[in-house]
Design a protein around this motif. Sequence first.
Motif, short mmCIF file in Angstrom:
data_model
loop_
_atom_site.label_atom_id
_atom_site.label_comp_id
_atom_site.label_asym_id
_atom_site.label_seq_id
_atom_site.Cartn_x
_atom_site.Cartn_y
_atom_site.Cartn_z
N UNK A 1 64.40 -56.58 123.65
CA UNK A 1 65.19 -57.14 122.70
C UNK A 1 64.65 -58.57 122.02
N UNK A 2 64.14 -59.33 123.15
CA UNK A 2 63.64 -60.70 122.77
C UNK A 2 62.20 -60.50 121.97
N UNK A 3 61.33 -59.58 122.39
CA UNK A 3 60.31 -59.24 121.44
C UNK A 3 60.48 -58.70 120.29
N UNK A 4 61.52 -57.89 120.21
CA UNK A 4 61.97 -57.17 118.97
C UNK A 4 62.20 -58.04 117.72
N UNK A 5 63.06 -59.18 118.18
CA UNK A 5 63.37 -60.11 117.31
C UNK A 5 62.15 -60.85 116.93
N UNK A 6 61.32 -61.04 117.84
CA UNK A 6 60.25 -61.91 117.65
C UNK A 6 59.34 -61.19 116.66
N UNK A 7 59.01 -59.72 116.75
CA UNK A 7 58.49 -59.01 115.93
C UNK A 7 59.02 -59.29 114.19
N UNK A 8 60.35 -59.20 113.97
CA UNK A 8 61.18 -59.66 112.85
C UNK A 8 60.50 -60.83 112.42
N UNK A 9 60.48 -61.85 113.29
CA UNK A 9 60.17 -63.15 112.89
C UNK A 9 58.71 -62.98 112.12
N UNK A 10 57.75 -62.63 112.81
CA UNK A 10 56.25 -62.58 112.47
C UNK A 10 56.31 -61.60 111.44
N UNK A 11 57.05 -60.61 111.29
CA UNK A 11 57.10 -59.57 109.92
C UNK A 11 57.55 -60.72 108.91
N UNK A 12 58.46 -61.29 108.98
CA UNK A 12 58.87 -62.11 107.73
C UNK A 12 57.82 -63.15 107.32
N UNK A 13 57.07 -63.55 108.40
CA UNK A 13 56.17 -64.68 108.10
C UNK A 13 54.74 -64.23 107.27
N UNK A 14 54.82 -62.89 107.46
CA UNK A 14 53.65 -62.21 106.62
C UNK A 14 53.87 -61.97 105.11
N UNK A 15 53.19 -62.42 104.37
CA UNK A 15 53.34 -62.57 102.80
C UNK A 15 53.38 -61.01 102.16
N UNK A 16 52.92 -60.25 102.77
CA UNK A 16 52.86 -58.77 102.45
C UNK A 16 54.23 -58.16 102.89
N UNK A 17 55.22 -58.89 103.34
CA UNK A 17 56.47 -58.06 103.92
C UNK A 17 57.17 -57.69 102.73
N UNK A 18 58.13 -56.75 103.05
CA UNK A 18 59.07 -56.32 101.95
C UNK A 18 60.59 -56.21 102.87
N UNK A 19 61.41 -56.39 101.49
CA UNK A 19 62.72 -56.74 102.16
C UNK A 19 63.34 -55.64 103.13
N UNK A 20 63.18 -54.32 102.37
CA UNK A 20 63.98 -53.21 103.10
C UNK A 20 63.27 -53.01 104.48
N UNK A 21 61.96 -53.11 104.70
CA UNK A 21 61.51 -53.10 106.05
C UNK A 21 61.97 -54.04 107.06
N UNK A 22 62.13 -55.41 106.32
CA UNK A 22 62.75 -56.42 107.12
C UNK A 22 64.11 -56.17 107.88
#
Length: 261
Positions: A205-226
């Motif tokens: 769970x801790x790693x999964x939310x860390x994945x979200x944080x890193x994904x959102x820091x990526x400029x190529x991230x999209x809202x729906x995937x996040x």
Amino acid sequence: MNWNYFIFFAIISLLLWVIGAWAAWKNKKITAFAATGGGLMVFFAFIVLLWMSLERPPLRTMGETRLWYSFFLPLAGIIVYSRWKYKWILSFSTILSAVFICINLFKPEIHNKTLMPALQSPWFAPHVIVYMFAYALLGAAFVMAVYLLFFKKKQGEEELDICDNLVYVGWAFLTIGMLFGALWAKEAWGTYWAWDPKETWAAATWLAYLVYIHYRLNRQSTAKVALWILLINFVLLQMCWWGINYLPSAQGTSVHTYNLE
């Protein structure tokens, strides 16, 4: 304080939270804060009285953790409302809290004063309370994700920032809770981490939310995937919290499963 009195405290708290949610929709901010705050005070008063009656923190069973979650959900809601003025957040937090309160009324799982030796530790209460607050904040992020995915046609960056901030703070509290748990484990069992099934799901769970944080820091991230990542992460969180009790791998082996007897 007898558990039979819970229904009276719960009804008063829920009525005040409903008034607060209604006031938020009507842009009556003072009433919204006063009513929601009053409901929180009433509900917390019951927790304190129950704590005194049991002579131990009410954190041993699943029902007792639901009690804290029911309290922290409106608290997270009023924090979001005070910061971002979202009218609907208090309605959602009240509904979610009401669900957990109803579950406790029909299946309380509040028991006697007994506390196993491993739980008689100064780390026990802060570890669980911090985790419950983290769960409430991440629950608010889940509610935001559901709203943005299924009820709002276009997701703005401002709304995603709210999800981000809730996850940042929730993840920070998850981290603190994990550290408290490691110190508790060292004191009780002589090791900081043993890859117990509960610990494994907590790490996932801790790693999964860390994945979200890193994904959102990526400029190529999209809202729906996040937002879908947030929904999946919340499922992992539920597994970590109560789903572990029903896994065959945890039966008779995990020291972290809640005592349901």
